[in-house]
Structure formats: structure tokens, C-alpha cells
Design an enzyme around this catalytic site. Structure first.
Site, PDB file in Angstrom:
ATOM      1  N   ASP A 223      -3.934  12.323   8.610  1.00  0.00           N
ATOM      2  CA  ASP A 223      -2.985  12.332   9.538  1.00  0.00           C
ATOM      3  C   ASP A 223      -1.446  12.597   9.256  1.00  0.00           C
ATOM      4  O   ASP A 223      -0.978  13.457   9.988  1.00  0.00           O
ATOM      5  CB  ASP A 223      -2.870  10.981  10.420  1.00  0.00           C
ATOM      6  CG  ASP A 223      -4.251  10.709  11.247  1.00  0.00           C
ATOM      7  OD1 ASP A 223      -4.886  11.697  11.309  1.00  0.00           O
ATOM      8  OD2 ASP A 223      -4.279   9.609  11.912  1.00  0.00           O
TER       9      ASP A 223
ATOM     10  N   THR B  84      -9.540   7.864   6.067  1.00  0.00           N
ATOM     11  CA  THR B  84     -10.747   7.766   6.497  1.00  0.00           C
ATOM     12  C   THR B  84     -11.557   8.118   5.087  1.00  0.00           C
ATOM     13  O   THR B  84     -12.712   7.229   5.153  1.00  0.00           O
ATOM     14  CB  THR B  84     -11.039   9.050   7.404  1.00  0.00           C
ATOM     15  OG1 THR B  84     -10.144   8.704   8.575  1.00  0.00           O
ATOM     16  CG2 THR B  84     -12.494   9.101   7.759  1.00  0.00           C
TER      17      THR B  84
ATOM     18  N   ASP C 121      -4.229   3.138   6.466  1.00  0.00           N
ATOM     19  CA  ASP C 121      -4.309   4.163   7.448  1.00  0.00           C
ATOM     20  C   ASP C 121      -2.999   4.983   7.313  1.00  0.00           C
ATOM     21  O   ASP C 121      -1.826   4.540   7.422  1.00  0.00           O
ATOM     22  CB  ASP C 121      -4.333   3.845   8.919  1.00  0.00           C
ATOM     23  CG  ASP C 121      -5.108   4.927   9.842  1.00  0.00           C
ATOM     24  OD1 ASP C 121      -6.121   4.743  10.049  1.00  0.00           O
ATOM     25  OD2 ASP C 121      -4.224   5.797   9.957  1.00  0.00           O
ATOM     26  N   SER C 122      -3.185   6.283   7.054  1.00  0.00           N
ATOM     27  CA  SER C 122      -2.112   7.015   6.820  1.00  0.00           C
ATOM     28  C   SER C 122      -0.918   7.058   7.986  1.00  0.00           C
ATOM     29  O   SER C 122       0.189   7.378   7.845  1.00  0.00           O
ATOM     30  CB  SER C 122      -2.310   8.514   6.476  1.00  0.00           C
ATOM     31  OG  SER C 122      -2.444   9.398   7.323  1.00  0.00           O
ATOM     32  N   SER C 123      -1.263   6.696   9.045  1.00  0.00           N
ATOM     33  CA  SER C 123      -0.446   6.275  10.073  1.00  0.00           C
ATOM     34  C   SER C 123       0.569   5.369   9.995  1.00  0.00           C
ATOM     35  O   SER C 123       1.808   5.536  10.476  1.00  0.00           O
ATOM     36  CB  SER C 123      -0.970   6.005  11.505  1.00  0.00           C
ATOM     37  OG  SER C 123      -2.224   6.656  11.523  1.00  0.00           O
TER      38      SER C 123
HETATM   39  N1  ASP Z   1      -6.437   7.851  10.576  1.00  0.00           N
HETATM   40  C1  ASP Z   1      -6.869   8.350   9.251  1.00  0.00           C
HETATM   41  C2  ASP Z   1      -5.666   8.424   8.506  1.00  0.00           C
HETATM   42  O1  ASP Z   1      -5.060   9.333   8.358  1.00  0.00           O
HETATM   43  C3  ASP Z   1      -7.303   9.815   9.563  1.00  0.00           C
HETATM   44  C4  ASP Z   1      -7.916  10.267   8.120  1.00  0.00           C
HETATM   45  O2  ASP Z   1      -7.908   9.870   7.043  1.00  0.00           O
HETATM   46  O3  ASP Z   1      -8.287  11.582   8.286  1.00  0.00           O
HETATM   47  O4  ASP Z   1      -5.382   7.447   7.510  1.00  0.00           O
END
Ligand code: ASP
Length: 344
Positions: A89, A12, A56-58
């Protein structure tokens, strides 16, 4: 001279809201810099390594961890510290994995990110990034003040393998229930030196290849033999992280204990950690965990889920007999566990 390498992986922190669709889309580091003139005012040098495209860290996985470790390896001699911009995440998984992968680390590796994108007016990204940079650059007596893999978020610095994302809305997204914060940032950054690991005198060793041979068994009232057997018999696994109640308790039905015992006899390593975020597993404290001890379940003590999974992945990368892996799982390797007071 102090030099910091920023490794921008995504998250994010580097996103922008699309004006028409309202969805968040990743932006490049150039755009981040345009939103963040303060970066140019730091009185030390920094460079950026950017993932293209940012993730995205997912979407984090073992290959990406190996890539991050490789970037640190290639640049280790040229920089005094590293700041990894990362989605929140899976940040605690990456921090835990890196803590094991970077053996004998004597420089700071600080992961940070934000809950709101850098372009948002109320963003938490600016403070998180600037203070993470200051921590990565900080030296005491000619040495790095925090020679550890850590997470900086919302004014607190945590040991990476002790932290957990616990809140998806608050700026305070992380906590570390079983180990004190390594530093707190207010007007000054107050380091709690007694909790920071000393830098080892040995040279850095990087272990890039973790093994994914791990499954998870989360115990809940009513879990069936089929579910338990399905997890324990997952093809290709060598270890199971078993999430139990309270101080390591499970139900005591003979079919369950026998299933665990059979799996352990054929070489599976079963590591017991608690479903609670705070406190430790104490096998044998209650009748309900005595059986687990008897069949050879290993205690994860106060390890987080993230540390337990990545520690297993790390240990499976060595060709060690199950007995040795079990011993190392119960031994603190990077400050990831403490024994309960009753054991000392
Ligand atoms: N979905 C985002 C991620 O982990 C959430 C974040 O950055 O806080 O990449």
C-alpha cells in the site's frame, strides 16, 4: 562474500489467513521461513531484522522510515545489499523517502512484498522475494549492479521514486509510467543498465529526520475558496503539493490565483504535479498554467505524487531559504524527475 540483510517490516507478504475468522493476521519471520524452504537454498548468506510487531504498511510514518534508515546505516558495512519486505500500500512512499534519505547509496535497497500472503497456495510472495534477493546480491565488475532504492514486483524492477501502486488486485500491482523498468525478470534477469544510476564515488550520508510540514491540494472542478484557503493556511506547513490537470493546468479564476500568490508571498512553497500518472507538468504551455508560473508556483515536472511529497519532507529537513528549496525541487536529486523534451 555476498551477504544480504532482509528487513521484514510487515505487509500481506507476512500474513496468514485465520482459518475461522478468515481475516489476515501478521506472522513472524520464523513462520514465513517455514512456508518458504527455498530461502535456505540460496548460495549466499542472509540475515533478518524483524519488526515486532510487523506493520501493515498503512501505518508507515516518518519515525518508521527513520528506523529503517537507521538499520541500513548500522549494517551498511556488513552487507552487500538490503531487501525490505513491506506492504504494497505505501511501498512507493517508503521507497521514495528512502531514496532521498540514503544519499550516495552504492548498494541495492530492494523493496518487495506481495498481493497474496506467503502461506497462500497461489502466492506471488515466493517469486517476488527470491528475485529481490537475487537483484540485491547481483554484482557487475565487483560493484553492485543496481545501487539504487528500487521496488521489485511481478517480474519488474522499478526505480523506487518512480513507481506507483496502481492496482489492488493484479499481481502486477506497480508501474512506473515516466521511467523505464530497471530490469525485467524472465528466465534470466535482464538489467537495463543504461537506465540504472551509476554508484556515486562519495561516502553514504543518511538523513533520518524528514519534516512532515507538507499538505496536499488536489484541484477539481468546483473546488471552493474555503477549501483552497483551508489547505493553504494549514497551521505548521511550509509546502503544498498541488495536483493539477494534464500538463499542470488549473482553472484561472482570479480569486484562486490570488490565493496562491498570497500564500507564496508569505513563504509557502507550492509544487505543481499532474493528476495524470504519465507525462509531465509544463508550466506556461497553456494559458491556464501561465498564471501559475507568474505567481511563483514550482514545477514538479514528471514526479510521482509519492516522490513529490517525500522530496518536500526531505528538503524541509535542511534549514534552507524557500528560494533554494524551490530550485532543488526542480532539480533531479535521485533520478526522480526528467524535464519534458520541450525544455531540452
Ligand atoms: N495492507 C497491506 C499493506 O500494505 C497490503 C499489502 O501488503 O499488499 O501492508
Amino acid at each position: 562474500m555476498t551477504r544480504i540483510l532482509i528487513i521484514y517490516t510487515g505487509g500481506t507478504v507476512g500474513m496468514m489467513q485465520d482459518a475461522s475468522s478468515k481475516t489476515l493476521r501478521p506472522i513472524g519471520f520464523e513462520e514465513i521461513k517455514n512456508n518458504f524452504p527455498e530461502l535456505e537454498r540460496l548460495n549466499y548468506q542472509w540475515d533478518v531484522f524483524t519488526f515486532d510487531p510487523p506493520l501493515d504498511s498503512s501505518d508507515m510514518n516518518l519515525e518508521v522510515w527513520a528506523r529503517i534508515a537507521g538499520i541500513i546505516e548500522d549494517n551498511y558495512g556488513d552487507y552487500s545489499g538490503f531487501v525490505i519486505l513491506h506492504g504494497s500500500d505505501t511501498m512507493a512512499f517508503t521507497a521514495s523517502a528512502l531514496s532521498f534519505m540514503l544519499e550516495n547509496l552504492d548498494k541495492p535497497v530492494v523493496l518487495t512484498g506481495s498481493q497474496l500472503p506467503i502461506g497462500a497456495i497461489r502466492t506471488d510472495a515466493r517469486e517476488n522475494i527470491i528475485t529481490a534477493m537475487e537483484i540485491a546480491a547481483d554484482r557487475t565488475g565487483g560493484k553492485a549492479t543496481v545501487p539504487e532504492v528500487c521496488i521489485y514486483f511481478d517480474y519488474q524492477l522499478f526505480r523506487g521514486n518512480r513507481a506507483k501502486k496502481y492496482n489492488a488486485e493484479k499481481f502486477e500491482a506497480f508501474y512506473s509510467m515516466n521511467y523505464p523498468a530497471l530490469a525485467e525478470a524472465g528466465v534470466a534477469i535482464n538489467y537495463r543498465r543504461q537506465y540504472i544510476l551509476p554508484a556515486p564515488e562519495k561516502p553514504l550520508r543518511i538523513h533520518k529526520t524528514l519534516k512532515p510540514d507538507v499538505a496536499v491540494l488536489k484541484i477539481f472542478p468546483g473546488i471552493t475558496l474555503q477549501t483552497v484557503e483551508a489547505v493553504l493556511n494549514t497551521p505548521g506547513i511550509r509546502g503544498v503539493v498541488m495536483e493539477t490537470y494534464g500538463s499542470g493546468n488549473t482553472f484561472t479564476a482570479p480569486w484562486f490565483i490570488q490565493a496562491l500568490s498570497r500564500a507564496i508571498d508569505r513563504g509557502l512553497v507550492i509544487l505543481n504535479i499532474t493528476q495524470c500518472d504519465g507525462g509531465a507538468v509544463e508550466l506556461g504551455r497553456y494559458e491556464t498554467s501561465k498564471h501559475l508560473l507568474e505567481v511563483g508556483v514550482v514545477s514538479g515536472y514528471d514526479m510521482t505524487f509519492e516522490a513529490a511529497v517525500t522530496k518536500m519532507m526531505y528538503l524541509f529537513s535542511f534549514d534552507l531559504p524557500a528560494g533554494e528549496i524551490k530550485k532543488l525541487l526542480e532539480t533531479p536529486l535521485r533520478g526522480e524527475l526528467n524535464y519534458p523534451a520541450s525544455y531540452l
